[in-house]
Write a protein that holds these residues in place. Structure first.
Motif, PDB file in Angstrom:
ATOM      1  N   GLY A 186      66.918  84.208  45.067  1.00  0.00           N
ATOM      2  CA  GLY A 186      66.900  83.044  45.955  1.00  0.00           C
ATOM      3  C   GLY A 186      65.704  83.074  46.886  1.00  0.00           C
ATOM      4  N   MET A 187      65.315  84.244  47.362  1.00  0.00           N
ATOM      5  CA  MET A 187      64.172  84.372  48.266  1.00  0.00           C
ATOM      6  C   MET A 187      62.869  84.002  47.568  1.00  0.00           C
ATOM      7  N   VAL A 188      62.787  84.312  46.274  1.00  0.00           N
ATOM      8  CA  VAL A 188      61.598  83.930  45.496  1.00  0.00           C
ATOM      9  C   VAL A 188      61.504  82.407  45.420  1.00  0.00           C
ATOM     10  N   LYS A 189      62.630  81.742  45.132  1.00  0.00           N
ATOM     11  CA  LYS A 189      62.642  80.284  45.025  1.00  0.00           C
ATOM     12  C   LYS A 189      62.282  79.617  46.358  1.00  0.00           C
ATOM     13  N   GLN A 190      62.680  80.251  47.470  1.00  0.00           N
ATOM     14  CA  GLN A 190      62.382  79.683  48.791  1.00  0.00           C
ATOM     15  C   GLN A 190      60.997  80.077  49.297  1.00  0.00           C
ATOM     16  N   GLY A 191      60.315  80.935  48.551  1.00  0.00           N
ATOM     17  CA  GLY A 191      58.958  81.315  48.941  1.00  0.00           C
ATOM     18  C   GLY A 191      58.892  82.415  49.968  1.00  0.00           C
ATOM     19  N   PHE A 192      60.015  83.109  50.232  1.00  0.00           N
ATOM     20  CA  PHE A 192      60.005  84.199  51.204  1.00  0.00           C
ATOM     21  C   PHE A 192      59.245  85.405  50.669  1.00  0.00           C
ATOM     22  N   ILE A 193      59.394  85.671  49.373  1.00  0.00           N
ATOM     23  CA  ILE A 193      58.719  86.804  48.755  1.00  0.00           C
ATOM     24  C   ILE A 193      58.072  86.342  47.456  1.00  0.00           C
ATOM     25  N   ASP A 194      57.077  87.113  46.982  1.00  0.00           N
ATOM     26  CA  ASP A 194      56.421  86.797  45.713  1.00  0.00           C
ATOM     27  C   ASP A 194      57.353  87.122  44.551  1.00  0.00           C
ATOM     28  N   GLU A 195      57.137  86.440  43.444  1.00  0.00           N
ATOM     29  CA  GLU A 195      57.971  86.660  42.270  1.00  0.00           C
ATOM     30  C   GLU A 195      57.850  88.098  41.781  1.00  0.00           C
ATOM     31  N   SER A 196      56.683  88.667  41.980  1.00  0.00           N
ATOM     32  CA  SER A 196      56.468  90.050  41.527  1.00  0.00           C
ATOM     33  C   SER A 196      57.288  91.047  42.347  1.00  0.00           C
ATOM     34  N   SER A 197      57.729  90.606  43.569  1.00  0.00           N
ATOM     35  CA  SER A 197      58.511  91.506  44.423  1.00  0.00           C
ATOM     36  C   SER A 197      59.964  91.576  43.995  1.00  0.00           C
ATOM     37  N   SER A 198      60.406  90.555  43.221  1.00  0.00           N
ATOM     38  CA  SER A 198      61.812  90.495  42.815  1.00  0.00           C
ATOM     39  C   SER A 198      62.041  91.405  41.616  1.00  0.00           C
ATOM     40  N   ASP A 199      62.555  92.577  41.898  1.00  0.00           N
ATOM     41  CA  ASP A 199      62.785  93.573  40.851  1.00  0.00           C
ATOM     42  C   ASP A 199      64.148  94.206  41.105  1.00  0.00           C
ATOM     43  N   GLU A 200      65.089  93.936  40.188  1.00  0.00           N
ATOM     44  CA  GLU A 200      66.450  94.448  40.369  1.00  0.00           C
ATOM     45  C   GLU A 200      66.483  95.970  40.423  1.00  0.00           C
ATOM     46  N   ASP A 201      65.514  96.594  39.815  1.00  0.00           N
ATOM     47  CA  ASP A 201      65.496  98.052  39.777  1.00  0.00           C
ATOM     48  C   ASP A 201      64.644  98.656  40.886  1.00  0.00           C
TER      49      ASP A 201
END
Length: 816
Positions: A568-583
């Motif tokens: 959700g934070m990626v979609k809202q622009g809070f963090i970069d897509e590359s930062s979204s890593d479940e692991d």
């Protein structure tokens, strides 16, 4: 007895002989006490209004206890026995809550339903009057209107016909579903079945019970319980509490200024009559008798001013409260005068003022006849003692400030130390400044002579011998300016800091927050409901803070951790897509710099196990990205990672849509609070406007009192120097020169006091700023307005006086 009558009569004669000094002193006391009472009563009535609103909303209930759903648990007889046995629980009322099928509009609609007893506690909570028995029902007015039914009609609930015996007013402010069915406890229990004794229990506590502490104890019976306090609107409660403190602080300063003002008036009065006091001492009057004369005079002034102040406050309560409500935006439904409290506050204020007035009474009562003559003509202070005391206070303020900033660990001690340092610094300046004023004027006089001419030079030379006598004039003006500068700087700075804080707390326009520290609320279900009610919106959420330990050498360092909806934070622009890593995890930039971390590194954290009573290592965490100071945490992990599953839902950030669309979520998720950035900014601005309004009112009254008192003292000084002015006229000065001399002297006193106040006020503001460092916002408008008002008023009052003195016959003036 006869001696007391003589002393009293003598005191009254002195007061009658100086009507302007007497009346201006009484007016100062009257205005200050009236202002303190008016503002105090306004704050008290505003608080009472908030309490009345809580009673209107929750009745006599103090807290409610229950489970969110039957799946989480239910209240049985054993639980009720334990609850009623707890200390502080005075009365309980069992309530069954369910969704019962109401036959309406050709179908059956599940409707929020209550099963209640016949006690007064439940009646006050849900605002109905009649006792509902088996086969009877009570509904809210809007539902009755929609169904087209009235008292005596029949309704069908769960296939059973019930008789409508009462309707009650809708109360949309409770945050529950608007339509409510109230049935008898036995009827609802039959509909629900099972061994449930209650869904919720209403609790009334004994007087003096700490409800928050009791709620914590009840929560300890079962972590799944939901315990809600019947409390005031947190915004209004916090607002009115801080408003009261602000009023008390300003009231104290007003009384200090008033006391200095009256002392200044008394100094003029005593200077004028010290010769008579000396004669009275020489013919046998004792120090006790002189003390009695001065004490009675000050007491009469204080008591008369206090009495008139109470009367003026009573009139203000009746006619000014409405104006204050409109100006400050605070609803005050009650207008109680609180006679007992008013009298106690009046006595306390009068006592404080009288305490200050003991200074001239003690000082002049003990003076010997010859000493009186000498003191009256002394041109300067006894420098040695004052210089030692002043420097000692200055050094002490520096030591206390250093201690508060560098040594004190506890935040409360730091604040107290800095406040003490500011107070001691102000006292040191007030002690030292008169010692250095005369030398400064002596050195500055020749320079001013070259700029403004001989008349100004003569004026300054005449001011120097009067510095001691008029010290309180300068200090009174200074104290007013200190309050004006410090108050305006602090209020404006707080407003700016509040604006920055709100921006940091609202990354989106709407923030949903759980009222509970520990909640079982499913954030994904909430997110689904939000996006359903606000199509096109985006939402993400974070957890409560949890902790871990990072091994660094032989020591463990505490680490704060948050769980978050990274997708959700990626979609809202809070963090970069590359930062979204479940692991992987995201670490803050300060944390990464402190521990020399970079993307791709591994973190080995530990958590404390209560079972093992030792730290247990967690699985290594990969640093997926490094962000700025994000959500004020060291580490942000994805919600799907159950490593820190003990951290439950805390806040959800919603972008897009209208905040009002989410209010209905409270019915589905009662523990939710819906906050909007716009509303929070509005409330913040309202709070600032309230404090600023009160500050301006206090400042206006102080300005009026100071102007009357200081100008009265200066007028007396000028009249006492009329022979000197006449001599100057016989030598060389024209009427224009006399006007220049008088205006220069008066403006010099005023400007010295203003300048000292501005400098000390600015220094105090910087000292206080050490508590919470940040940019100071100086309100030049309010400072300039006071300076302009004082200067213009001085010119308006003293120019005609100087003109008249400059035109009087020399023979009359010299023989005056």
């Amino acid at each position: 007895m006869r001696g007391m009558k003589t002393i009293f009569a003598t005191s009254m004669r002195f007061l009658r002989a100086n009507p302007f000094i007497t009346l201006s002193s009484i007016l100062s006391v009257c205005l200050s006490i009236s202002l303190v009472l008016t503002m105090m009563l306004f704050a008290m009535n505003a608080k009472q209004t908030v309490k009345d609103e809580v009673t209107e909303m929750f009745g006599t209930m103090d807290l409610s206890v229950g489970y969110d759903t039957a799946d989480n648990g239910f209240i049985d007889q054993d639980f009720l026995d334990r609850l009623t046995a707890m200390e502080g629980v005075e009365e309980t009322s069992n309530v069954l809550i369910s969704q019962l099928a109401l036959s309406s509009f050709g179908g059956e609609a599940p409707t929020y339903s209550l099963g209640v007893g016949t006690d007064e506690l439940v009646k006050s909570r849900y605002h109905f009057n009649k006792e509902v028995g088996e086969g009877e029902i009570i509904i809210n007015e809007s539902l009755a209107k929609a169904l087209g039914v009235g008292v005596g009609d029949e309704l069908t609930v769960e296939g059973k016909t019930l008789s409508l015996i009462e309707t009650f007013k809708d109360n949309t402010g409770t945050g529950v579903v608007p339509d409510i069915l109230i049935l008898s406890y036995d009827d609802v229990k039959r509909f629900m079945g099972g061994d449930i004794e209650a869904t919720y229990v209403l609790v009334k506590t004994a007087a003096g019970t700490d409800n928050l502490k009791l709620a914590t104890q009840i929560k300890g019976l079962d972590e799944g319980l939901r315990v809600e306090l019947a409390e005031e609107n947190p915004y209004l409660t916090a607002n009115l509490s801080s408003l009261s403190i602000f009023i008390y602080v300003l009231s104290f300063f007003v009384l200090i200024v008033t006391s200095l003002l009256i002392i200044s008036n008394f100094e003029t009065f005593l200077y004028k009559y010290k010769q008579q006091f000396a004669i009275m001492r020489s013919i046998g009057a004792t120090a006790k008798q002189l003390f009695g004369i001065i004490f009675i005079q000050s007491s009469v002034i204080t008591a008369t001013g206090a009495f008139l102040g109470v009367g003026l406050a009573y009139l203000s309560q009746r006619y000014v409260q409405g104006f204050l409500q409109d100006w400050m935006g605070i609803a005050v439904a009650r207008g109680d005068f609180h006679t007992g409290t008013t009298l106690w506050v009046t006595v306390a204020c009068a006592f404080l003022i009288q305490l200050f007035l003991l200074i001239p009474a003690i000082k002049n009562g003990k003076t010997l006849p010859l000493k009186v003559m000498q003191e009256n003509e002394e041109l300067s202070f006894s420098t040695k003692g004052r210089r030692v005391i002043g420097r000692a206070l200055l050094i002490m303020s520096i030591v206390v400030l250093v201690f508060g900033k560098l040594v004190a660990v506890d935040e409360e001690n730091q604040v107290l130390s800095v406040l003490a340092a500011a107070t001691i610094f102000t006292l040191s300046i007030f002690v030292l400044f008169p010692l250095y004023l005369s030398p400064i004027l002596k050195k500055g006089a020749p320079f001013l002579r070259r700029i403004a001419g001989n008349a100004s030079y003569v004026a300054i030379r005449n001011v120097i011998p009067q510095v001691k006598k008029n010290t309180f004039v300068i200090l009174t003006v200074s104290m007013m300016m200190i309050i004006a500068v410090f108050g305006s700087v602090m209020l404006t700075t707080i407003q700016n800091n509040e604006a920055l804080y709100l921006k940091s707390q609202f990354p989106t326009e709407v923030v949903l927050q759980s009222r509970l520290e520990s909640t079982s609320l499913d954030p994904f279900k909430l997110k689904e409901s939000v996006e359903e009610k606000m199509p096109g919106s985006e939402a993400s959420f974070i957890s409560t803070y949890t902790g871990a330990a990072l091994m660094e050498g032989d020591s463990r360092l505490d680490v704060t951790v948050l769980r978050g909806d990274l997708d959700g934070m990626v979609k809202q622009g809070f963090i970069d897509e590359s930062s979204s890593d479940e692991d992987g995890v995201i670490v803050s930039e300060p944390f990464a710099k402190k521990h020399d971390l970079k993307a791709g590194d591994r973190l080995q954290l530990e958590t404390f196990s209560n079972d093992l009573e030792d730290y247990v290592p967690l699985k290594p965490l990969k640093v997926a990205a490094i962000e700025g100071e994000f959500f004020d945490t060291d580490i942000l992990v994805d919600w799907k990672d159950d490593t820190f599953s003990d951290a439950g839902f805390a806040r959800m950030f919603v972008s897009g849509g209208v905040p009002g669309q989410l209010e209905s979520l409270k019915g589905e998720f009662p523990e939710l609070q819906v906050h909007s950035y716009g509303q929070s900014v509005k409330e913040s601005n309202e709070m600032f406007q309230q404090r600023w309004s009160i500050f301006i009112i206090f400042l206006g009254v102080m300005l009026l009192s100071v102007t009357i008192g200081v100008f009265n003292t200066l007028l007396n000084n000028i009249h006492s120097k009329r022979k000197e002015f006449a001599i100057l006229r016989t030598l060389s000065l024209t009427r224009k020169g006399i006007i220049s001399v008088i205006l220069t002297q008066v403006l010099l006193y005023i400007l010295i006091g203003i300048s000292l106040g501005i400098v000390v006020g600015a220094v105090i503001s910087y000292i206080i700023n050490i508590i919470d460092p940040g940019p100071l916002a100086i309100d030049y408008g309010i400072i300039g307005g006071i300076v302009l008002t004082m200067v213009v008023t001085t010119l308006i009052i003293f120019t005609p006086l100087a003109y008249r003195i400059g035109g009087r016959k020399l023979t009359e003036e010299l023989n005056e």
